[in-house]
Design an enzyme around this catalytic site. Structure first.
Site, mmCIF file in Angstrom:
data_model
loop_
_atom_site.group_PDB
_atom_site.id
_atom_site.type_symbol
_atom_site.label_atom_id
_atom_site.label_comp_id
_atom_site.label_asym_id
_atom_site.label_seq_id
_atom_site.Cartn_x
_atom_site.Cartn_y
_atom_site.Cartn_z
ATOM 1 N N MET A 187 75.251 52.899 15.385
ATOM 2 C CA MET A 187 74.896 52.946 16.808
ATOM 3 C C MET A 187 74.679 51.508 17.245
ATOM 4 O O MET A 187 73.573 51.088 17.576
ATOM 5 C CB MET A 187 73.634 53.807 17.009
ATOM 6 C CG MET A 187 73.903 55.298 16.826
ATOM 7 S SD MET A 187 72.397 56.267 16.521
ATOM 8 C CE MET A 187 72.295 56.103 14.741
ATOM 9 N N ASP B 231 74.535 66.288 14.366
ATOM 10 C CA ASP B 231 73.402 65.380 14.157
ATOM 11 C C ASP B 231 72.420 65.476 15.319
ATOM 12 O O ASP B 231 72.772 65.197 16.465
ATOM 13 C CB ASP B 231 73.961 63.948 14.049
ATOM 14 C CG ASP B 231 72.910 62.902 13.706
ATOM 15 O OD1 ASP B 231 71.740 63.256 13.476
ATOM 16 O OD2 ASP B 231 73.277 61.711 13.661
ATOM 17 N N MET C 218 76.790 64.668 18.321
ATOM 18 C CA MET C 218 75.361 64.467 18.540
ATOM 19 C C MET C 218 74.827 65.606 19.394
ATOM 20 O O MET C 218 75.326 65.859 20.490
ATOM 21 C CB MET C 218 75.089 63.155 19.291
ATOM 22 C CG MET C 218 75.540 61.878 18.627
ATOM 23 S SD MET C 218 74.653 61.395 17.147
ATOM 24 C CE MET C 218 72.956 61.514 17.596
ATOM 25 N N HIS D 63 72.703 60.210 4.916
ATOM 26 C CA HIS D 63 73.026 59.756 6.282
ATOM 27 C C HIS D 63 72.136 58.563 6.631
ATOM 28 O O HIS D 63 70.914 58.630 6.512
ATOM 29 C CB HIS D 63 72.786 60.910 7.257
ATOM 30 C CG HIS D 63 73.214 60.629 8.657
ATOM 31 N ND1 HIS D 63 74.520 60.728 9.073
ATOM 32 C CD2 HIS D 63 72.506 60.251 9.754
ATOM 33 C CE1 HIS D 63 74.604 60.437 10.367
ATOM 34 N NE2 HIS D 63 73.388 60.135 10.811
ATOM 35 N N MET E 132 70.879 51.149 14.039
ATOM 36 C CA MET E 132 70.659 50.974 15.487
ATOM 37 C C MET E 132 70.337 49.516 15.791
ATOM 38 O O MET E 132 69.670 48.845 15.008
ATOM 39 C CB MET E 132 69.499 51.847 15.957
ATOM 40 C CG MET E 132 69.620 53.308 15.560
ATOM 41 S SD MET E 132 68.318 54.296 16.304
ATOM 42 C CE MET E 132 68.557 55.861 15.440
ATOM 43 N N HIS F 295 76.139 55.910 10.043
ATOM 44 C CA HIS F 295 76.299 56.202 11.475
ATOM 45 C C HIS F 295 75.923 54.943 12.251
ATOM 46 O O HIS F 295 74.738 54.595 12.340
ATOM 47 C CB HIS F 295 75.382 57.389 11.811
ATOM 48 C CG HIS F 295 75.322 57.762 13.253
ATOM 49 N ND1 HIS F 295 74.424 58.679 13.748
ATOM 50 C CD2 HIS F 295 76.058 57.348 14.325
ATOM 51 C CE1 HIS F 295 74.597 58.817 15.048
ATOM 52 N NE2 HIS F 295 75.573 58.010 15.431
ATOM 53 N N ASP G 139 71.222 55.832 9.609
ATOM 54 C CA ASP G 139 71.298 55.560 11.044
ATOM 55 C C ASP G 139 71.058 54.083 11.317
ATOM 56 O O ASP G 139 69.956 53.572 11.126
ATOM 57 C CB ASP G 139 70.264 56.416 11.780
ATOM 58 C CG ASP G 139 70.655 57.879 11.807
ATOM 59 O OD1 ASP G 139 71.779 58.170 12.251
ATOM 60 O OD2 ASP G 139 69.858 58.720 11.357
ATOM 61 N N SER H 282 68.957 62.456 6.852
ATOM 62 C CA SER H 282 68.907 61.156 7.527
ATOM 63 C C SER H 282 67.684 60.393 7.058
ATOM 64 O O SER H 282 66.548 60.822 7.286
ATOM 65 C CB SER H 282 68.832 61.352 9.040
ATOM 66 O OG SER H 282 68.408 60.144 9.637
HETATM 67 C C1 DX5 Z 1 69.445 59.760 15.928
HETATM 68 C C2 DX5 Z 1 70.084 59.887 14.568
HETATM 69 C C3 DX5 Z 1 69.813 61.126 13.818
HETATM 70 C C4 DX5 Z 1 68.359 61.449 13.585
HETATM 71 C C5 DX5 Z 1 68.222 62.925 13.407
HETATM 72 O O1 DX5 Z 1 70.092 58.811 16.702
HETATM 73 O O2 DX5 Z 1 71.487 59.769 14.676
HETATM 74 O O3 DX5 Z 1 70.508 61.070 12.588
HETATM 75 O O4 DX5 Z 1 67.850 60.810 12.444
HETATM 76 O O5 DX5 Z 1 66.876 63.234 13.285
HETATM 77 P P1 DX5 Z 1 66.343 64.727 13.421
HETATM 78 O O6 DX5 Z 1 67.012 65.542 12.359
HETATM 79 O O7 DX5 Z 1 64.888 64.577 13.208
HETATM 80 O O8 DX5 Z 1 66.697 65.201 14.805
HETATM 81 ZN ZN ZN Z 2 72.694 59.873 12.788
#
Ligand code: DX5
Ligand code: ZN
Length: 220
Positions: free
Chosen positions: A70, A177, A139, A35, A39, A68, A37, A10
């Protein structure tokens, strides 16, 4: 056939001032997917990146970009992320009124369609639409931030979803994840996961450590 589990670093845990370099470094270190993220500060309490950053990253890697989302509402942004180069696009059922329609739209755009399960989301949400799903993302933290601790309560959900996938006879990836470490990775794989997202566990230690970190996760 790549070695399972697939590892999807990620970029949330990367150095944001050097994103292209970081993406190339994890690919060279053996990452299977990148990956990303996304947001919006509304669906989750954090703001990260948008389609322009995905587009800027695209020429740096040849591995699939696992995006991903969000964000809510999500439908109006699907096309922009696909055009930016997203190969897999995953959405939360809570992010729009019609999950089935959203997944069909993702496939129509030519991407693989993923469904993301928050810790409280029940597997039954996809029970009647397994044919529309290419990827299931569980998740093991509440979405919004990297560096949180793995919620062991999600292992049974991974097992349940594994059973649902096997019953289809189709190849649907089961990705986990949040809080994935070499230790929790092993539990996820034993529960049926085929792909693991990891931010902290891949990027810790800087570029020289990436290959070893990825090997340690895959060793699961
Ligand atoms: C959080 C993300 C994850 C995050 C995981 O909302 O979806 O992908 O980056 O980070 P780690 O591996 O540090 O838990
Ligand atoms: Zn993620």
């Amino acid at each position: 056939m790549p070695t399972l589990p697939l590892i999807a670093p990620s970029i949330l845990a990367a150095d944001f001032a050097r994103l292209g370099e970081e993406a190339r470094a994890v690919q060279a270190a053996g990452a299977d997917w990148l990956h990303i993220d996304v947001m919006d500060g509304h669906f989750v309490p954090n703001i990260t990146i948008g389609p322009d950053v995905v587009k800027a990253l695209k020429p740096h890697v040849t591995i699939p970009m696992d995006v991903h989302l969000m964000i809510s509402p999500v439908d109006s942004f699907l096309e922009a992320f696909r055009e930016a180069g997203a190969d897999l696009i995953s959405v939360h059922p809570e992010a729009g009124p019609h999950l089935n329609r959203t997944l069909k739209q993702i496939r129509k755009l030519g991407a693989k369609a993923g469904v993301v399960f928050n810790p409280s989301t029940d597997p039954s949400v996809i029970q009647w639409m397994m044919d529309e799903v290419d990827l299931i993302l569980v998740m093991s933290i509440n979405p919004g931030f990297g560096g949180q601790s793995f919620m062991a309560s999600q292992l049974r959900k991974i097992e349940t979803l594994r059973g649902m996938i096997d019953a289809t006879g189709r190849e649907i990836h089961l990705e986990v994840d949040g809080g994935v470490t070499p230790e929790t990775a092993r539990q996820c794989v034993a529960a049926g996961a085929t792909a693991l997202v990891a931010g902290t566990a891949v990027f810790r230690g800087g570029p020289d450590a990436y290959a070893g970190n990825i090997r340690a996760l895959r060793g699961a």
